[in-house]
Write a protein that holds these residues in place. Structure first.
Motif, PDB file in Angstrom:
ATOM      1  N   LEU A 292       0.845  -1.208   0.000  1.00  0.00           N
ATOM      2  CA  LEU A 292       0.000   0.000   0.000  1.00  0.00           C
ATOM      3  C   LEU A 292       0.878   1.254   0.000  1.00  0.00           C
ATOM      4  CD1 LEU A 292      -2.923   1.164   0.286  1.00  0.00           C
ATOM      5  CD2 LEU A 292      -2.564   1.142   2.754  1.00  0.00           C
ATOM      6  N   ASN A 293       1.897   1.237   0.834  1.00  0.00           N
ATOM      7  CA  ASN A 293       2.824   2.375   0.909  1.00  0.00           C
ATOM      8  C   ASN A 293       3.484   2.612  -0.446  1.00  0.00           C
ATOM      9  OD1 ASN A 293       4.499   4.386   2.232  1.00  0.00           O
ATOM     10  ND2 ASN A 293       6.150   2.892   1.976  1.00  0.00           N
ATOM     11  N   LYS A 294       3.886   1.516  -1.081  1.00  0.00           N
ATOM     12  CA  LYS A 294       4.555   1.618  -2.380  1.00  0.00           C
ATOM     13  C   LYS A 294       3.611   2.268  -3.406  1.00  0.00           C
ATOM     14  CE  LYS A 294       7.325  -1.338  -5.256  1.00  0.00           C
ATOM     15  NZ  LYS A 294       7.445  -2.684  -5.780  1.00  0.00           N
ATOM     16  N   HIS A 295       2.342   1.840  -3.385  1.00  0.00           N
ATOM     17  CA  HIS A 295       1.348   2.415  -4.309  1.00  0.00           C
ATOM     18  C   HIS A 295       1.212   3.921  -4.098  1.00  0.00           C
ATOM     19  CE1 HIS A 295       0.241  -1.218  -6.177  1.00  0.00           C
ATOM     20  NE2 HIS A 295      -0.718  -1.649  -5.359  1.00  0.00           N
ATOM     21  N   PHE A 296       1.113   4.325  -2.836  1.00  0.00           N
ATOM     22  CA  PHE A 296       0.958   5.762  -2.542  1.00  0.00           C
ATOM     23  C   PHE A 296       2.190   6.554  -2.985  1.00  0.00           C
ATOM     24  CE2 PHE A 296      -2.795   5.006   0.099  1.00  0.00           C
ATOM     25  CZ  PHE A 296      -3.503   6.185  -0.098  1.00  0.00           C
ATOM     26  N   VAL A 297       3.359   6.018  -2.637  1.00  0.00           N
ATOM     27  CA  VAL A 297       4.603   6.730  -2.978  1.00  0.00           C
ATOM     28  C   VAL A 297       4.715   6.882  -4.497  1.00  0.00           C
ATOM     29  CG1 VAL A 297       7.132   6.602  -2.895  1.00  0.00           C
ATOM     30  CG2 VAL A 297       5.790   6.122  -0.842  1.00  0.00           C
ATOM     31  N   GLU A 298       4.412   5.801  -5.206  1.00  0.00           N
ATOM     32  CA  GLU A 298       4.490   5.850  -6.681  1.00  0.00           C
ATOM     33  C   GLU A 298       3.472   6.846  -7.250  1.00  0.00           C
ATOM     34  OE1 GLU A 298       6.045   1.315  -7.521  1.00  0.00           O
ATOM     35  OE2 GLU A 298       4.015   1.868  -8.155  1.00  0.00           O
ATOM     36  N   PHE A 299       2.270   6.796  -6.678  1.00  0.00           N
ATOM     37  CA  PHE A 299       1.203   7.678  -7.177  1.00  0.00           C
ATOM     38  C   PHE A 299       1.566   9.151  -7.002  1.00  0.00           C
ATOM     39  CE2 PHE A 299      -2.777  10.018  -7.065  1.00  0.00           C
ATOM     40  CZ  PHE A 299      -3.467   9.460  -8.133  1.00  0.00           C
TER      41      PHE A 299
ATOM     42  N   GLU B  27      -4.084  -3.674  27.775  1.00  0.00           N
ATOM     43  CA  GLU B  27      -2.731  -3.501  27.258  1.00  0.00           C
ATOM     44  C   GLU B  27      -2.751  -2.435  26.154  1.00  0.00           C
ATOM     45  OE1 GLU B  27       0.715  -6.097  25.015  1.00  0.00           O
ATOM     46  OE2 GLU B  27      -1.045  -7.141  25.787  1.00  0.00           O
ATOM     47  N   PHE B  28      -1.880  -1.458  26.318  1.00  0.00           N
ATOM     48  CA  PHE B  28      -1.785  -0.410  25.305  1.00  0.00           C
ATOM     49  C   PHE B  28      -0.634  -0.764  24.377  1.00  0.00           C
ATOM     50  CE2 PHE B  28      -0.080   3.773  23.907  1.00  0.00           C
ATOM     51  CZ  PHE B  28      -1.200   4.238  23.255  1.00  0.00           C
ATOM     52  N   ILE B  29      -0.945  -0.944  23.123  1.00  0.00           N
ATOM     53  CA  ILE B  29       0.111  -1.319  22.167  1.00  0.00           C
ATOM     54  C   ILE B  29       0.473  -0.094  21.339  1.00  0.00           C
ATOM     55  CG2 ILE B  29       0.713  -2.819  20.226  1.00  0.00           C
ATOM     56  CD1 ILE B  29      -1.314  -4.856  21.470  1.00  0.00           C
ATOM     57  N   LYS B  30       1.693   0.362  21.558  1.00  0.00           N
ATOM     58  CA  LYS B  30       2.151   1.569  20.867  1.00  0.00           C
ATOM     59  C   LYS B  30       2.320   1.314  19.378  1.00  0.00           C
ATOM     60  CE  LYS B  30       4.696   4.070  24.398  1.00  0.00           C
ATOM     61  NZ  LYS B  30       6.033   4.446  24.839  1.00  0.00           N
ATOM     62  N   SER B  31       2.315   2.398  18.664  1.00  0.00           N
ATOM     63  CA  SER B  31       2.452   2.272  17.209  1.00  0.00           C
ATOM     64  C   SER B  31       3.910   2.231  16.797  1.00  0.00           C
ATOM     65  CB  SER B  31       1.790   3.474  16.561  1.00  0.00           C
ATOM     66  OG  SER B  31       2.177   3.559  15.228  1.00  0.00           O
ATOM     67  N   ASP B  32       4.160   1.539  15.690  1.00  0.00           N
ATOM     68  CA  ASP B  32       5.468   1.666  15.053  1.00  0.00           C
ATOM     69  C   ASP B  32       5.506   3.046  14.410  1.00  0.00           C
ATOM     70  OD1 ASP B  32       6.220  -0.892  15.724  1.00  0.00           O
ATOM     71  OD2 ASP B  32       5.368  -1.777  13.902  1.00  0.00           O
ATOM     72  N   ARG B  33       6.692   3.629  14.371  1.00  0.00           N
ATOM     73  CA  ARG B  33       6.805   4.983  13.814  1.00  0.00           C
ATOM     74  C   ARG B  33       6.843   4.918  12.288  1.00  0.00           C
ATOM     75  NH1 ARG B  33       8.664   9.185  17.212  1.00  0.00           N
ATOM     76  NH2 ARG B  33       8.772   8.501  19.360  1.00  0.00           N
ATOM     77  N   LEU B  34       5.666   4.754  11.731  1.00  0.00           N
ATOM     78  CA  LEU B  34       5.552   4.586  10.278  1.00  0.00           C
ATOM     79  C   LEU B  34       4.374   5.383   9.757  1.00  0.00           C
ATOM     80  CD1 LEU B  34       5.782   0.697  10.096  1.00  0.00           C
ATOM     81  CD2 LEU B  34       7.551   2.282   9.392  1.00  0.00           C
ATOM     82  N   SER B  35       4.351   5.570   8.482  1.00  0.00           N
ATOM     83  CA  SER B  35       3.138   6.100   7.860  1.00  0.00           C
ATOM     84  C   SER B  35       3.078   5.617   6.422  1.00  0.00           C
ATOM     85  CB  SER B  35       3.120   7.634   7.911  1.00  0.00           C
ATOM     86  OG  SER B  35       4.094   8.142   7.055  1.00  0.00           O
ATOM     87  N   ILE B  36       1.882   5.569   5.909  1.00  0.00           N
ATOM     88  CA  ILE B  36       1.700   5.146   4.514  1.00  0.00           C
ATOM     89  C   ILE B  36       1.777   6.396   3.643  1.00  0.00           C
ATOM     90  CG2 ILE B  36       0.037   4.171   2.858  1.00  0.00           C
ATOM     91  CD1 ILE B  36       1.003   2.050   4.796  1.00  0.00           C
ATOM     92  N   GLY B  37       2.652   6.371   2.679  1.00  0.00           N
ATOM     93  CA  GLY B  37       2.740   7.500   1.745  1.00  0.00           C
ATOM     94  C   GLY B  37       3.630   8.615   2.231  1.00  0.00           C
ATOM     95  N   GLY B  38       4.195   8.482   3.394  1.00  0.00           N
ATOM     96  CA  GLY B  38       5.029   9.565   3.938  1.00  0.00           C
ATOM     97  C   GLY B  38       6.465   9.486   3.476  1.00  0.00           C
ATOM     98  N   GLY B  39       6.722   8.661   2.488  1.00  0.00           N
ATOM     99  CA  GLY B  39       8.081   8.539   1.971  1.00  0.00           C
ATOM    100  C   GLY B  39       8.875   7.474   2.731  1.00  0.00           C
TER     101      GLY B  39
END
Lengths: 143, 297
Positions: free
Chosen positions: B147-154, B200-212
């Motif tokens: 999904l990230n790849k699609h956004f970055v390419e787009f 249990e609080f599960i923290k997020s990985d420091r990522l985003s879709i389309g953010g490069g």
């Protein structure tokens, strides 16, 4: 006007019963102050033609018209002032005008209505060449 | 020769005439302005009506993305969500798709809100659904990576337009009930998990879709037991302004609502969250798109 601090060294150079003209060698500008509620066109023209001569002589870079004493203006005078007198100043390279209006709420609307009529009567007159800035008082020139 | 008195009389007569002239001209001018304003208002109302109609039609399209609760039914004993875009349309997306006796689902928060958010959510949904539905079965991390790849390419730069970093955050899951296995990828959003051991609080990985971002989209996994619950929400929930001092709702209040109402059903918890948020907002404008998804095994 004379009650202000006169930090710009305004010097009275001419007057009649309706208007006074000043020169500032600090600002290289002219100032015309109305001293009555109403100015008949003959006296208006005499004063502003005098101001035109001073503008040429002193090479004014800007001109202030303090109308704060006025309650009434004469539309044909205003039309002449815009289309003929200001055009002459433009030819001298003076396009920067400052205006001080009377503290009457509807006066600005009347001025706008008058300008609208001038625009309609003189479609070729290019108002964009004239830069008009409204100021509250003569001290506003220093802010 | 005019006497002084006569001169004065002439002067005042002329002034009065000019004043009358000024008044007449000003009145006519004001009437003209009023008429122009009325016309402009009418045009604005027409445009506004057209925009509202257009956005409402768009809402009908975007609403088709909202999954049917029935999709979750074979996999979870309880499921519910609250989805409130800031406008008629927006950028929060709840996704659910069954594939081979497993369920892919997620809550995604797209860049912006309103029309741009809605456009990104439509794009995101299309990309996601294509990735999930076709080809080999993928892990949640693989889905996010593609999904990230699609956004970055787009959004690559083209025709002198700069590269864009629009995309989405969220949490994406792949639940395989045969193994009671939940795989998930936290992309800029956390999640709450309630098990027999507690919250249990599960923290997020420091990522985003389309953010490069071009790194690894991790796939975490958990074995779930009957009665376990999970909750995910978009940042519009903690970021909502309100309260006496116009502050954010914050994650601590999300936690409070969940913890204080832990014995309630999933739907009741969501209802309680909406009530608390509504009280917090107290009639103020919604700050961002808000969505909240809760599920119970």
């Amino acid at each position: 006007m004379m009650e202000e601090s006169n930090q710009n060294n305004w010097e009275k150079t001419w007057e009649n019963n309706f208007l006074e003209i000043y020169h500032s060698d600090i600002l290289d500008m002219g100032l015309c102050v109305a001293t009555q509620e109403y100015i008949p066109i003959a006296e208006f023209k005499v004063a502003f033609l005098e101001a035109l001569e001073l503008a040429k002589k002193m090479q004014w870079k800007g001109f202030v018209f303090d109308k704060s004493a006025l309650t009434t203006f004469h539309q044909p005078s205003m039309e002449w002032y815009y289309t003929e007198w200001k055009t002459e100043l433009l030819e001298l390279g003076l396009s920067q005008h400052y205006k001080i209006l009377p503290p009457i709420p509807w006066f600005k609307t009347s001025v706008d209505a008058g300008i609208e009529e001038i625009k309609s009567n003189h479609p070729d007159f290019d108002f964009s060449k004239i830069n008009v800035t409204y100021i509250q008082s003569i001290e506003g020139l220093n802010s | 020769m005019l006497t002084q008195k006569e001169k004065e009389s002439e002067y005042y007569k002329e002034q009065l005439s000019s004043l009358k002239d000024m008044m007449q001209r000003s009145t006519a001018y004001m009437q003209k302005l009023q008429s122009e304003l009325s016309e402009a208002k009418e045009q604005l109302e027409i445009k506004h009506h057209e925009i509202i109609q257009s956005v409402n039609y768009a809402k009908g399209i975007q609403d088709r993305l909202i999954p049917d609760l029935e999709t979750f039914a074979p996999y979870f004993s309880e499921a519910n969500f609250h989805l409130s875009q800031q406008g008629a349309i927006g950028g929060d997306l709840i996704y659910a798709r069954e594939r081979d006796n497993s369920l892919y689902f997620g809550l995604m928060d797209c860049t912006g809100h309103g029309i741009p958010g809605a456009l990104i959510s439509m794009m995101g949904y299309s990309f996601l659904d294509e990735i999930v539905k076709y080809g080999s079965k993928k892990t949640s991390g693989q889905v996010m990576e593609i999904l990230n790849k699609h956004f970055v390419e787009f959004f690559e730069s083209r025709n002198n337009e700069p590269k864009r970093h629009d995309g989405m955050d969220g949490v994406f899951f792949h639940y395989m009930p045969a193994e009671n296995l939940l795989c998930y990828s936290t992309v800029g959003r956390p999640l709450w998990l309630k098990t027999a051991k507690g919250w249990e609080f599960i923290k997020s990985d420091r990522l985003s879709i389309g953010g490069g971002y071009s790194g690894e989209f991790k796939c975490h996994s958990r074995t779930l037991a009957p009665g376990d619950e999970l909750f995910i929400f978009s940042d519009g929930l903690p970021d909502q302004f309100g309260g006496k001092r116009n502050k954010k709702f914050l994650s601590k209040r999300v936690r409070q609502v969940l913890h204080q109402n832990e014995n309630l059903s999933v739907s009741q918890k969501i209802e309680e969250m909406v009530t608390r948020l509504s009280k917090w907002k107290d009639g103020a404008e919604q700050t961002d798109d808000i969505s909240f998804l809760g599920l119970k095994v």
